[in-house]
Write an enzyme that holds these catalytic residues in place. Structure first.
Site, mmCIF file in Angstrom:
data_model
loop_
_atom_site.group_PDB
_atom_site.id
_atom_site.type_symbol
_atom_site.label_atom_id
_atom_site.label_comp_id
_atom_site.label_asym_id
_atom_site.label_seq_id
_atom_site.Cartn_x
_atom_site.Cartn_y
_atom_site.Cartn_z
ATOM 1 N N ASP A 302 0.865 -1.176 0.000
ATOM 2 C CA ASP A 302 0.000 0.000 0.000
ATOM 3 C C ASP A 302 0.907 1.234 0.000
ATOM 4 O O ASP A 302 2.104 1.129 0.272
ATOM 5 C CB ASP A 302 -0.886 -0.038 1.244
ATOM 6 N N THR A 304 -0.067 5.069 1.139
ATOM 7 C CA THR A 304 -0.195 6.021 2.231
ATOM 8 C C THR A 304 -0.119 5.321 3.584
ATOM 9 O O THR A 304 -0.899 4.428 3.870
ATOM 10 C CB THR A 304 -1.526 6.788 2.112
ATOM 11 N N ASP A 497 -2.035 -0.571 6.002
ATOM 12 C CA ASP A 497 -2.331 -0.039 7.335
ATOM 13 C C ASP A 497 -3.765 0.431 7.503
ATOM 14 O O ASP A 497 -4.213 0.627 8.631
ATOM 15 C CB ASP A 497 -1.394 1.134 7.653
#
Length: 619
Positions: A302, A304, A497
């Site tokens: 991922d 960000t 996250d």
């Protein structure tokens, strides 16, 4: 229970050996039989319980060897096998407790009370009673009970239990602190940003408790050898009986075949790996995750909060007619009264740089647009270009010629004219280029970015990092499809996250969640949770998993190889049952000692801090 069994069996063995010296030779066989039977009964109960759950293990070979020895009058061999098995179970329990100590240490650090400042008084309250906005006093040696911000004093914090870093860290007024760390310096005050039950440390504690209570198989590797080893043992014993007709040889084969190296060494190696990972701030949820980590071939990241910091950072300051630092100080002084996240970032960075902020007056804030006020008697305007343009005499134009994709520009006006701008954006994590190179050296064949951000931002982010593919503007479902597509070419690790990453984490062979600041949903869906906000722990977890798995295989090969040699020697009559039992005891010690190497070994690979990339990207 295990301690009582091993004590009683050892006492019985010694009593039988000493019986001729006290004139009780006739009772020797009886004493040894009585000493072996409790272990045999416990072992049979364990086998029956396992069979009811559909589990078939190698304990059955140990039971057969004891029954055969007792049936043929080899009571000494039976009691030696019983002592060996009881001792092995005791050693496994001891190793399990020792190996889990790092995770259990986290639970022991849970704070129970806190010192709260209320109406000018100091009161001790249960941690569960804390709420967002409470002012707390943290004394020297006290744990920080919840997440918050330092308000007065300088916090010197021991974060070693969460981060693995031995050196204390310094937090000044305005900087955030996480729960679960200890105050290693003078007393300071802080304001709670959330209730203790919702804090970072509370979430980590829940994850650790779940991992300790999980029933994930720790010896799946050993189970794959169980049937083959059992058939091999039966075959050698059968051939010994067929060619010699000597039942003692059969007993000797069964005694040597007692598979403690397989029963004990594999879970010990895996548990040791879990403990070593916890020492570095990595929570691995079981032995199957250790196995999976060791065989990863592809990585999906991922962006960000994973590839990037996941929060706004001050990237540049441009000024015209006033110094850069003065523009920044004026903007930060005015932003002190704003609750906007960008304002908070500017104020925090100004305090980090040691700037003296003034108290603003005559403040008027337009939510979402900007803020106007007086700082040191001068009229200051901070906000977007449109807001500053409307509230200054001169028109506003960007001072940076080519703002980067995804960057956010905050304009600053002073006494009726635009005097500067502050450029903010998300930044690539430190050391990312070196980290990706090291992952490839460890067998990661393909690295892919999967993000919901715009394509131009995503491509700007990974420039020069050597990604094999970039997938942008993805929904959570599309991220999951990317993971499934990558699985066709090899075993996939997904690192994320956010809540939107949870489905992809669950779909991957190994899901890794950034648990320090990430969403609870992603941590629950993942197989591995990084308890510290450092992506290089992915590299550490792979190194630990590979070492633990190699050591587990070494223990299996060492134990079964030596056992096979002993079984063949026993089949040819070169080993009596008692000699075989003693040989197997030595094999057990060697295999288990090798497995315990997974607790230590070479220092885990932690990347040095590299230069921060200047590529800003949008959240």
């Amino acid at each position: 229970m295990r301690g009582a069994l091993i004590g009683a069996t050892a006492l019985g063995l010694c009593a039988g050996l000493a019986s001729p010296w006290i004139g009780l030779s006739a009772w020797r066989a009886t004493v040894w039989t009585v000493s072996a039977i409790p272990v045999l009964v416990a072992l049979l109960a364990q086998i029956v319980t396992g069979l009811r759950r559909g589990e078939f293990g190698l304990d059955i070979v140990a039971a057969f060897s004891m029954i055969a020895a007792l049936s043929t009058g080899e009571q000494l061999a039976a009691v030696v096998v019983a002592l060996m098995y009881a001792g092995g179970q005791f050693l496994e329990a001891y190793a399990d407790r020792s190996a889990r100590r790092e995770m259990t240490a986290l639970l022991s650090r849970v704070p129970l009370v806190a010192m709260r400042l209320h109406d000018g008084r100091l009161e001790e309250v249960p941690v569960d009673a804390l709420a967002s906005g409470d002012h707390l006093l943290i004394r020297q040696g006290d744990p920080v009970p919840t997440d918050g911000t330092v308000t007065d004093g300088v916090a010197i914090l021991d974060e070693s239990a969460l981060t693995g870093e031995a050196m204390p860290v310094r937090r000044s007024a305005g900087e955030s602190v996480s729960s679960g760390v200890y105050n290693a310096g003078d007393t300071f005050t802080m304001v709670a940003s959330r209730p203790a039950a919702e804090s970072t440390f509370a979430g980590i504690v829940r994850l650790v408790e779940a991992a300790q209570q999980s029933k994930a198989p720790m010896s799946r590797l050993a189970d794959r050898f169980a049937m083959a080893f059992l058939l091999l043992t039966a075959g050698i014993a059968g051939l010994a009986w067929y060619f010699s007709g000597d039942v003692i040889r059969v007993v000797a084969v069964l005694v040597v075949a007692t598979p403690c190296p397989l029963i004990l060494a594999v879970p010990i190696a895996f548990i040791a790996g879990l403990s070593r990972a916890a020492r570095h701030g990595i929570l691995i949820k079981g032995g199957s995750a250790i196995e999976g980590l060791a065989r990863i071939q592809r990585l999906v990241l991922d962006k960000t909060g994973t590839l990037t910091d996941g929060r706004p950072n001050v990237l540049a300051i441009h000024a015209n007619g006033v110094s850069d630092l003065e523009v920044f100080r004026l903007a930060a002084s005015l932003d002190q009264v704003s609750k906007h996240v960008v304002a908070g970032t500017i104020v925090e960075e100004a305090r980090r740089r040691g700037l003296e902020l003034s108290l603003p007056t005559e403040v008027v804030e337009t939510p979402g647009d900007g803020i106007i006020g007086r700082v040191d008697g001068r009229r200051v305007v901070v906000g977007g270009s449109g807001f500053v343009s409307r509230n200054t005499i001169c028109g506003v134009s960007p001072m940076s010629a080519h703002p980067d994709a995804g960057s956010l520009v905050v304009m600053v006006g002073l006494d009726g004219r635009a005097v500067g701008e502050i450029v903010l954006g998300d930044r690539i994590r430190r050391g990312m280029s070196g980290l990706l190179d090291d992952l490839r050296r460890r067998g990661i064949q393909r690295i892919v970015l999967a993000t919901g951000d715009r394509r131009d931002i995503a491509e700007a982010t990974v420039t020069g990092l050597g990604f094999d593919a970039v997938h942008a503007e993805l929904s959570p479902d599309q991220k999951t499809e990317i993971v499934r597509a990558e699985r066709k070419g090899g075993r996939v690790m997904m690192v994320g996250d956010g809540i939107n990453d949870a489905p992809a984490l669950a779909a991957a062979d190994i899901g890794v969640a950034m648990g320090a600041r990430g969403a609870a949903a992603s941590s629950e869906a993942a197989d591995v949770v990084l308890l510290v906000d450092r992506l290089n722990r992915v590299l550490v977890s792979i190194d630990i998993a590979k070492r633990s798995r190699v050591i587990a295989y070494q223990s299996v090969l060492l134990g079964t190889g030596l056992s096979l040699i002993g079984m063949i020697a026993a089949a040819f009559g070169y080993l009596a049952p008692v000699q075989g039992a003693l040989l197997q005891e030595a094999i057990d010690v060697a295999a288990i000692a090798n497995a315990l190497r997974a607790l230590r070994g070479p220092a885990a690979n932690v990347l040095p801090v590299a230069e921060v990339s200047a590529v800003p990207v949008k959240r």
